[in-house]
Scaffold this active site. Structure first.
Site, PDB file in Angstrom:
ATOM      1  N   CYS A 136       0.869  -1.175   0.000  1.00  0.00           N
ATOM      2  CA  CYS A 136       0.000   0.000   0.000  1.00  0.00           C
ATOM      3  C   CYS A 136       0.903   1.220   0.000  1.00  0.00           C
ATOM      4  O   CYS A 136       2.103   1.108  -0.246  1.00  0.00           O
ATOM      5  CB  CYS A 136      -0.951  -0.012   1.198  1.00  0.00           C
ATOM      6  SG  CYS A 136      -0.132   0.200   2.773  1.00  0.00           S
ATOM      7  N   HIS A 163      -2.927  10.683   3.376  1.00  0.00           N
ATOM      8  CA  HIS A 163      -3.464   9.321   3.232  1.00  0.00           C
ATOM      9  C   HIS A 163      -4.921   9.340   3.675  1.00  0.00           C
ATOM     10  O   HIS A 163      -5.229   9.390   4.866  1.00  0.00           O
ATOM     11  CB  HIS A 163      -2.644   8.358   4.094  1.00  0.00           C
ATOM     12  CG  HIS A 163      -2.927   6.907   3.837  1.00  0.00           C
ATOM     13  ND1 HIS A 163      -4.090   6.288   4.218  1.00  0.00           N
ATOM     14  CD2 HIS A 163      -2.179   5.946   3.226  1.00  0.00           C
ATOM     15  CE1 HIS A 163      -4.055   5.019   3.873  1.00  0.00           C
ATOM     16  NE2 HIS A 163      -2.904   4.780   3.271  1.00  0.00           N
TER      17      HIS A 163
END
EC number: 2.7.1.199
Length: 681
Positions: A447, A603
């Site tokens: 990720c 994020h």
């Protein structure tokens, strides 16, 4: 299995901090209200005897006391939120479960108000429900069960005709069912457990209280590096021991008894499992910080003074010691062990002096003043000479051992780190080798923050080698390895996959040119670190410290320092003038670099990589220049809340040399687009 359990215990320990964080506010109201009603303060401030002032004082005492009276429910809600990633649905489920469990237990055991009148019965009135008294443990059990229901069912799909109840709406329904079932074994088993706990605590205190308080302080301090100290001290503070108040109610737990005795103005008997921290946190550790400063190299003393000064002040005022303890824990474990022994001896010393001091948060000056000096119910002044002796011991022990054993405490590190270097094309090969080679890879993923690898044999993984290659941390969960390489994690994964497929990796575009070596640890960015970088809020919402983000990579600052925002609007805007450096393929994260050279990662949400871009709309592309306030990303806030672990959005400075962040509006509260978020230096 053992490591999985350890990880779960760490999560529970962190979750317990959410309800504990409420206690200082309640303690403040209770302490000030009680002090204003006491003769000691009225002697020095006669005007507070006024009827109106006394009415306010009684209201403050009641407002603070109601929190402590309902601690089990607060722990149920707090633990549920903490273990479910901050989602409010888990709290609703916990409340539903808590009242259903108590009501069912009470009806099953045929508890009546008359039964409650007998203190030996173990019954109590909980939110007006006559039921079995399970205390804080009962709240923690319900909170953990609610979090399990949330994590298990928050994204469940149901047939279309039941679609309204799908997703998060299904969680309270499941919790109602499971808590109803749980009530029956709890009603049958808990009385025996409670009897055992009471017998254990009574035996522990009656046999040798001095040894008990020493071991408590020693073990609690040793558990801090593992994050398990909150679990260890909870039964001592909230369950062990008993005392009958003026109303005839049985109060359990050292902290709860202490607060109740302060509230009633009764003779103090509690505090044995709290007071030992005052000499250590107010005097000992600040002296250790001074020793670390004095042993630092001359050229590093200016930086160390800032680090140690702020850590020492934090310890003195609030009793928060982790910033100071973690500065020497890993480089000088012997010092930490001695620190734990001294902590235990502090508990023993104050017990032998017959002191009875407590706190709502920790052993800092704020609690010392509010719950020691103001009530004036014990010989609080004895902490000062004990603390001064501790300051001398800590200073000279730390200074001697740091110099004698050449510990690399802050400011004594070698000028050049022995950093491994790898060219851009060599890095994926080196990481693959450190993971045990192609044959050891069972599943490869990544990720925005980490490389996720499931391996066949964990013993073949070279963890130190991964750190030498640039991983800021390596997490192990069973055979699942997570190497924190930051924004380049996905690129490394892609290239490792190519290598495993027999393809040749050449000149990755997201890394430096091959002619330049990537120095992982020792990187010269002094020019950038001398600048001041202003970062404005890229989202509107509620500001949250990174330490409260329910993801270890962010909360332990493995990616870098920063802050988080729980958004109230589905927009991300540019926090400064600069350029889009990187956009993750699933659109949930964006990397920016400011005109002044600051690198920032935004994020959106947690585990949003699993959404595969659904719910996100991009308005920029990689390499595009942006102005502060430009729209970068739209996201469907409701969709994320219903399908991701959390909508909380970390905002990270990814340059390791920039660690001085000045949060202009604090680390809590509401913030809007364009407000100054922090200044980085």
């Amino acid at each position: 299995m053992r490591k999985k359990l350890f990880g779960q215990l760490q999560r529970i320990g962190k979750a317990l901090m959410l309800p504990v964080a409420i206690l200082p506010a309640a303690g403040l109201l209770l302490a000030i209200g009680t002090a204003m009603q006491g003769e000691a303060l009225q002697h020095y401030l006669p005007f507070i005897q006024n009827g109106g002032v006394q009415t306010v004082a009684k209201l403050m005492t009641g407002a603070g006391g109601i929190i402590f009276d309902n601690l089990p429910m607060i722990f149920a809600l707090g633990v549920a939120i903490g273990l479910a990633g901050g989602d409010g649905v888990a709290a609703i489920a916990a409340f539903v479960g808590y009242i259903i469990m108590n009501k069912t237990m009470g009806d099953f055991l045929q508890v009546t108000p008359k039964n409650i009148g007998d203190p030996a019965s173990g019954y109590a009135s909980i939110l007006g429900i006559p039921t079995l008294q399970t205390g804080v443990f009962g709240g923690i059990i319900i909170g953990a069960l609610a979090a399990w229901c949330y994590n298990k069912f928050y994204n469940i799909n149901l047939p279309s005709y039941l679609g309204f109840f799908a997703g998060k709406r299904f969680v309270p329904i499941m919790m109602a069912t499971t808590s109803f079932i749980l009530a029956f074994p709890m009603a049958l088993i808990w009385p025996t457990i409670q009897t055992g706990l009471n017998a254990f605590s009574t035996g522990l205190l009656d046999s040798n209280t001095g040894v008990a308080v020493f071991l408590f302080g020693f073990i609690k301090r040793l558990l801090i590096p593992f994050g398990l100290h909150h679990i260890f001290h909870a039964p001592f503070w909230f369950e062990f021991g008993s005392w009958k108040n003026a109303a005839g109610e049985i109060i359990h737990g050292d902290q709860r008894i202490f607060i109740e005795q302060i509230r009633e103005g009764a003779h103090l008997t509690a505090g044995k499992f709290m007071q030992g921290e005052f000499p250590v946190m107010m005097f000992g550790l600040p002296a250790a910080a001074l020793a670390i400063y004095h042993t630092a190299k001359p050229e590093n003393k200016k930086v160390v003074a800032g680090l140690m000064g702020s850590a020492a002040l934090t310890s003195f005022l609030t009793g928060i010691t982790e910033p100071l303890e973690f500065s020497f824990l890993f480089v000088a474990p012997l010092l930490f062990f001695i620190h734990a022994v001294l902590d235990g001896l502090s508990f023993l010393t104050l017990y032998l002096l017959d002191l009875h001091l407590g706190y709502t948060f920790s052993g800092g000056f704020i609690d010392y003043f509010l719950l020691g000096i103001l009530p004036n119910k014990t010989q609080w002044w004895l902490v000062i000479p004990v603390g001064l002796v501790y300051a001398v011991i800590y200073y000279f022990v730390f200074r001697f051992l740091i110099v004698k054993l050449k510990y690399k405490t802050p400011g004594r590190e070698d000028k050049q780190s022995q950093a491994a270097t790898a060219s851009a094309t060599e890095l994926p090969y080196a990481v693959l080798e450190a993971m045990g080679g192609k044959a050891n890879i069972k599943h490869l993923d990544a990720c925005i923050t980490r490389l996720r690898v499931e391996v066949n044999d964990k013993s073949k993984v070279d963890v130190p080698g991964l750190k030498d290659l640039g991983a800021s941390g390596v997490l192990e969960v069973g055979n699942n390895m997570q190497a924190i390489f930051g924004p380049k994690s996905d690129q490394i994964k892609h290239e490792m996959q190519q290598i495993m497929n027999g393809q040749v990796v050449e000149n990755p575009t997201t890394m430096e040119d091959d002619k330049d070596e990537t120095v992982v640890v020792a990187e010269d960015k002094s020019a950038t670190s001398e600048l001041s970088h202003i970062v404005h809020a890229p989202l509107t919402g509620e500001v949250t410290p990174l330490s409260e983000v329910p993801d270890q990579v962010f909360s332990e600052k493995m990616m870098g320092d920063g802050i988080a925002i729980k958004p109230s609007q589905g927009e991300v805007r540019a926090p400064f003038n600069g350029k889009v450096q990187m956009i993750f393929p699933t659109k949930h994260a964006i990397g920016l670099v400011s005109d002044s050279g600051l690198e920032l990662l935004i994020h959106i949400g947690l585990d949003t990589v699993k959404l595969n871009g659904e719910g996100f709309t991009l308005h920029v592309e990689e390499g595009q220049e942006v102005k502060q306030g430009d729209l970068l990303i739209n996201f469907d806030l409701d969709y994320i809340r219903n399908h991701a672990k959390s909508d909380i959005t970390p905002i990270i400075v990814t340059q390791g040399n920039i660690t001085n962040l000045d949060f202009k509006q604090g680390e809590h509260g509401n913030i809007s687009f364009g407000d100054q978020l922090f200044e980085a230096k």
